[in-house]
Enzyme design. Structure first.
Site, PDB file in Angstrom:
ATOM      1  N   HIS A 123       6.558 -38.790   8.344  1.00  0.00           N
ATOM      2  CA  HIS A 123       7.818 -38.976   9.061  1.00  0.00           C
ATOM      3  C   HIS A 123       8.509 -37.667   9.428  1.00  0.00           C
ATOM      4  O   HIS A 123       9.716 -37.505   9.234  1.00  0.00           O
ATOM      5  CB  HIS A 123       8.766 -39.859   8.236  1.00  0.00           C
ATOM      6  CG  HIS A 123       8.213 -41.203   7.935  1.00  0.00           C
ATOM      7  ND1 HIS A 123       7.503 -41.480   6.784  1.00  0.00           N
ATOM      8  CD2 HIS A 123       8.239 -42.351   8.650  1.00  0.00           C
ATOM      9  CE1 HIS A 123       7.117 -42.743   6.800  1.00  0.00           C
ATOM     10  NE2 HIS A 123       7.556 -43.299   7.919  1.00  0.00           N
ATOM     11  N   ASP A 172       3.866 -37.261   3.674  1.00  0.00           N
ATOM     12  CA  ASP A 172       4.817 -38.035   4.472  1.00  0.00           C
ATOM     13  C   ASP A 172       4.599 -37.766   5.963  1.00  0.00           C
ATOM     14  O   ASP A 172       4.698 -36.626   6.406  1.00  0.00           O
ATOM     15  CB  ASP A 172       6.232 -37.634   4.061  1.00  0.00           C
ATOM     16  CG  ASP A 172       7.305 -38.518   4.680  1.00  0.00           C
ATOM     17  OD1 ASP A 172       6.968 -39.366   5.524  1.00  0.00           O
ATOM     18  OD2 ASP A 172       8.483 -38.353   4.297  1.00  0.00           O
ATOM     19  N   CYS A 180       3.828 -44.609  11.848  1.00  0.00           N
ATOM     20  CA  CYS A 180       3.585 -43.988  10.547  1.00  0.00           C
ATOM     21  C   CYS A 180       2.325 -44.509   9.841  1.00  0.00           C
ATOM     22  O   CYS A 180       1.600 -43.741   9.212  1.00  0.00           O
ATOM     23  CB  CYS A 180       4.807 -44.130   9.635  1.00  0.00           C
ATOM     24  SG  CYS A 180       5.346 -45.807   9.318  1.00  0.00           S
TER      25      CYS A 180
END
Length: 430
Positions: free
Chosen positions: A319, A317, A83
């Site tokens: 993820h 994000d 990430c």
């Protein structure tokens, strides 16, 4: 064997539904349509459509699966560990967008991206994961075709400038494709990290990623990238003479133009937790026209912070695990590289370790930026000393080494010692 496969799918579905509910009911709600918010280099007060267009135009780089195997490992995905590399890619991509397309550019197709809310987006991800897992059990693999082709896209633009912008837009995204041959893809970043002992599957912190990005840009030999460089601050200090030296260095003897620079500043906004006194500082940084975002996050998760709303940070994000896209295909699809929905997070949840990025087009731009940033640092600092500083000198004047001494090593010995002090900053595996 079939029963076992079915059991595994059921277990996986249960895990995904649990994760979905955690996301659905947590406090990281989507950005509401009302109230103003600051992003990029301007304030958009109440104009939701303009905000969405600006936000969606940013390049979104997330977990991917089924890409070519990472050298030295059996990994074909970065889910669960990549990430911070992804958020670093997003910051670099934003710098390149400013460099090649300018601050006023927005993607003409931005508002055509489906505006999924948190629930529908996450539920779609659950379905996709489950389908992918079921297909892997049966030995099948879904083959996706592009929904928007380059020819169709270019054909909609009315002038040469727009067509040229779309070509560069697509080119920038292609540099971040997950292939061993791309300039700033995961494979290349992992390769740069190997030179300092990192490997695929390890965790990476914001400071380490800053140096990996610097190395990747230094090693890029693409002719379009010879006019840009990266500088990483040392001990929260930007040595202006070192920055200007990098900007004035040219690989071509007949080239007298100074380079653009992306300045990366690793900082800590507190001890174990982020100090609330730094809220005004972060909001001030994100309001500057030179800022290209922050590689940060909250404990265990890295986010790319692109703006703020009141006392919350707007972020992208990484993820979401999406399928590999072959960017070597002329008309590869663009939709999965643009985030349809912004998210926000309370500043109080921010991990104290982060890396701040700035973009300056030339030496004069850097000098103006250093003055403006210095003023902002002084005005927002409640402490005796600012969080970082600009010094009109070379680092060597302070007995620091500004360049690596071994071409096979990512960091100099001094850099390694400094990075060891960031040992508590790293994001752990999800």
């Amino acid at each position: 064997m079939e029963a076992t496969g079915t059991d595994e799918v059921d277990k996986l579905k249960t895990k995904f539904v649990s994760a979905w509910n955690n996301m659905k009911y947590n406090e990281d709600k989507l950005l509401p349509a009302r109230s103003g918010c600051t992003i990029k280099d301007h304030v958009i007060a109440g104009n939701v459509e303009e905000f969405r267009k600006d936000f969606i135009s940013r390049i979104w780089l997330t977990y991917r699966e089924e890409f070519p195997q990472l050298e030295g490992s059996a990994l074909t995905t970065d889910c669960g560990w990549g990430c911070t590399l992804r958020t670093g890619q997003m910051l670099l991509a934003q710098g390149l967008v400013l460099h090649f397309l300018g601050r006023a550019w927005t993607w003409p197709d931005a508002l055509n991206i489906e505006n999924s809310d948190s629930e529908s987006w996450t539920s779609n991800t659950v379905k996709k994961f489950t389908a992918s897992f079921e297909a892997s059990l049966s030995g099948e693999r879904e083959l996706k075709t592009p929904t928007i082709s380059l020819k169709e896209t270019i054909g909609r633009y009315s002038d040469d400038r727009e067509k040229q912008n779309e070509i560069y837009h697509r080119k920038i995204i292609s540099w971040f494709g997950d292939s061993p041959l791309t300039l700033f893809g995961l494979h290349q970043l992992i390769e740069c990290g190997k030179k300092s002992g990192k490997k695929a599957g390890d965790w990476y912190g914001p400071a380490v990623v800053a140096h990996i990005l610097r190395k990747a840009v230094e090693e890029a030999r693409h002719p379009d990238l010879q006019g840009i460089t990266i500088y990483v601050a040392q001990d929260c200090t930007v040595y202006s003479s070192d920055v200007i030296d990098k900007q004035c260095a040219s690989m071509a003897p007949d080239n007298t133009d100074d380079k653009a620079v992306i300045i990366l500043v690793p900082v800590r906004l507190g001890g174990e937790r982020t100090n609330a006194d730094y809220l005004d500082f972060v909001k001030g940084i994100l309001s500057l026209e030179y800022c290209v975002g922050i590689i940060g996050g909250k404990p265990k998760q890295s986010y790319y912070f692109a703006g703020f709303q009141d006392d919350s940070l707007i972020y992208m994000d990484p993820h979401y695990c999406q399928s590999f896209v072959d960017v070597s295909i002329k008309d590869f699809p663009l939709e999965t590289f643009h985030c349809p929905s912004p998210k926000k997070m309370s500043f109080r949840k921010m991990d104290p370790s982060c890396t701040i990025g700035f973009y300056c087009r030339n030496v004069q731009d850097f000098k103006r930026a250093s003055e403006e940033i210095t003023k902002m640092l002084k005005s927002s600092s409640k402490e005796k000393y600012p969080l970082f500083t600009f010094v009109n000198a070379h680092s060597r004047d302070y007995d620091f080494t500004s360049t690596t001494t071994n071409k096979e090593d990512l960091f100099s010995e001094d850099e390694k010692k400094r990075l060891n002090r960031f040992s508590t900053e790293e994001f752990v595996l999800l």
